[in-house]
Design a protein around this motif. Sequence first.
Motif, mmCIF file in Angstrom:
data_model
loop_
_atom_site.group_PDB
_atom_site.id
_atom_site.type_symbol
_atom_site.label_atom_id
_atom_site.label_comp_id
_atom_site.label_asym_id
_atom_site.label_seq_id
_atom_site.Cartn_x
_atom_site.Cartn_y
_atom_site.Cartn_z
ATOM 1 N N GLN A 1 0.835 -1.221 0.000
ATOM 2 C CA GLN A 1 0.000 0.000 0.000
ATOM 3 C C GLN A 1 0.865 1.264 0.000
ATOM 4 O O GLN A 1 0.547 2.240 -0.689
ATOM 5 C CB GLN A 1 -0.939 0.004 1.212
ATOM 6 N N LEU A 2 1.967 1.243 0.738
ATOM 7 C CA LEU A 2 2.846 2.421 0.762
ATOM 8 C C LEU A 2 3.465 2.670 -0.607
ATOM 9 O O LEU A 2 3.606 3.815 -1.046
ATOM 10 C CB LEU A 2 3.949 2.248 1.809
ATOM 11 N N ALA A 3 3.847 1.586 -1.292
ATOM 12 C CA ALA A 3 4.496 1.733 -2.602
ATOM 13 C C ALA A 3 3.545 2.330 -3.632
ATOM 14 O O ALA A 3 3.991 2.935 -4.619
ATOM 15 C CB ALA A 3 5.007 0.380 -3.082
ATOM 16 N N LEU A 4 2.247 2.187 -3.420
ATOM 17 C CA LEU A 4 1.283 2.738 -4.373
ATOM 18 C C LEU A 4 1.068 4.243 -4.160
ATOM 19 O O LEU A 4 0.401 4.892 -4.959
ATOM 20 C CB LEU A 4 -0.055 1.985 -4.267
ATOM 21 N N LEU A 5 1.649 4.790 -3.079
ATOM 22 C CA LEU A 5 1.552 6.245 -2.861
ATOM 23 C C LEU A 5 2.700 6.911 -3.620
ATOM 24 O O LEU A 5 3.860 6.548 -3.414
ATOM 25 C CB LEU A 5 1.655 6.577 -1.368
ATOM 26 N N PRO A 6 2.401 7.887 -4.484
ATOM 27 C CA PRO A 6 3.471 8.459 -5.307
ATOM 28 C C PRO A 6 4.593 9.125 -4.496
ATOM 29 O O PRO A 6 5.736 9.162 -4.951
ATOM 30 C CB PRO A 6 2.733 9.507 -6.167
ATOM 31 N N ASP A 7 4.297 9.590 -3.274
ATOM 32 C CA ASP A 7 5.338 10.248 -2.460
ATOM 33 C C ASP A 7 6.359 9.271 -1.878
ATOM 34 O O ASP A 7 7.426 9.686 -1.432
ATOM 35 C CB ASP A 7 4.699 10.993 -1.277
ATOM 36 N N THR A 8 6.015 7.998 -1.860
ATOM 37 C CA THR A 8 6.933 7.031 -1.234
ATOM 38 C C THR A 8 8.156 6.825 -2.120
ATOM 39 O O THR A 8 8.034 6.466 -3.298
ATOM 40 C CB THR A 8 6.217 5.681 -0.994
ATOM 41 N N ALA A 9 9.355 7.059 -1.517
ATOM 42 C CA ALA A 9 10.587 6.982 -2.314
ATOM 43 C C ALA A 9 11.372 5.700 -2.046
ATOM 44 O O ALA A 9 12.095 5.220 -2.924
ATOM 45 C CB ALA A 9 11.470 8.189 -1.991
ATOM 46 N N LYS A 10 11.271 5.155 -0.836
ATOM 47 C CA LYS A 10 12.058 3.950 -0.497
ATOM 48 C C LYS A 10 11.367 3.169 0.611
ATOM 49 O O LYS A 10 10.878 3.767 1.576
ATOM 50 C CB LYS A 10 13.459 4.396 -0.036
#
Length: 306
Positions: free
Chosen positions: A23-32
């Motif tokens: 779910q975090l990876a699907l947020l565009p702001d997540t970088a790593k």
Amino acid sequence: MSDVKTILITGANAGLGKECARQLALLPDTAKIILGCRNAERAEAAKESLEQSTGREIFDILILDLSDLDSVRRAAVDAPVVDAVVLNAGGSGGSDGHVLTEAGVTWQFAVNVLGHAALTEALLEADKVRSVVIYAGSEAARGVPEFKMAQPSLPTSSVAEFVSICDGSFFGEPFDEIAAYAHAKYVAAMWMSSLARKYPAVRLVTMSPGGTAGTNAVAAMPPLKRFLMSYVGMPLMRVFGHAHNVEAGAKRYLDALMDERYATGVFYGNEKKTVGPLADQAVFFPDLRNPAFQDNARAAIHRFID
Ligand SMILES: NC(=O)c1ccc[n+]([C@@H]2O[C@H](COP(=O)([O-])OP(=O)(O)OC[C@H]3O[C@@H](n4cnc5c(N)ncnc54)[C@H](OP(=O)(O)O)[C@@H]3O)[C@@H](O)[C@H]2O)c1
């Protein structure tokens, strides 16, 4: 735009931890996203499957075995600076939950609490967490009357009593893995609240994912219990509204990460049952907001990590 762009998740190869990473990876702001896992093969498999399901190549692996303090200390050194940490790994530990680790605590306590405490405090001391730490709590820590799970009952809440929870002697023989799990999650919530007062610049929130079906949580149980939980217990819990799916459980972590209304030092869990609206769990168990008890829990943990 979110401040939370780099996140370390423990127990990220399965269940709620892996779903949180997805779910975090699907947020565009997540970088790593750093997948904290104890087994390199399972970590690689999770990384590949997360890359496929999200279309993003933002996953790194950090090997850490929470039952082994040397492994945890190495991981704390190897870990990069992150915005957030999700302390998710854990579970009841099944039939080996009572076995003592080299540090002198039960395996169950080590994986749910001690390893996370050593990791988090090392990261905070080294200024490696910029914004927020989420701990995977459980309503077991305040008692679940619907499931006949008693509220932890500590006659003194002294440091010595918390130490006896860490090393399992509090529970006598035979070791009751469910009661011990409830007490371990209680100690963890108290430790988080104590740490929140020490580090006011970082938000430290205990969040229960709620009763969640579809994870590997039952895999550690003995065969008969595992069969009954997988094919009878969990399906019935879902039918009667006591469990939700892994997407809903992991979403709780994201809510706690992103929404600053979830206040530091507080343990959030279900208001009723084991799913549904959230409430400060101190409403059901006032000891949770006792600062002296919180500090005693943290002092007990330090007997094993200092
Ligand atoms: N499911 C629920 O209903 C529920 C309810 C309330 C709270 N919780 C809490 O939510 C968290 C996640 O539970 P889950 O249901 O997603 O369980 P799960 O599917 O069994 O996942 C547990 C994760 O923890 C990892 N882990 C176990 N021992 C470890 C160790 N020594 N070092 C590092 N990682 C280790 C596992 O790795 P391996 O694959 O290598 O074993 C796995 O990645 C737990 O803390 C649990 O107590 C769950």
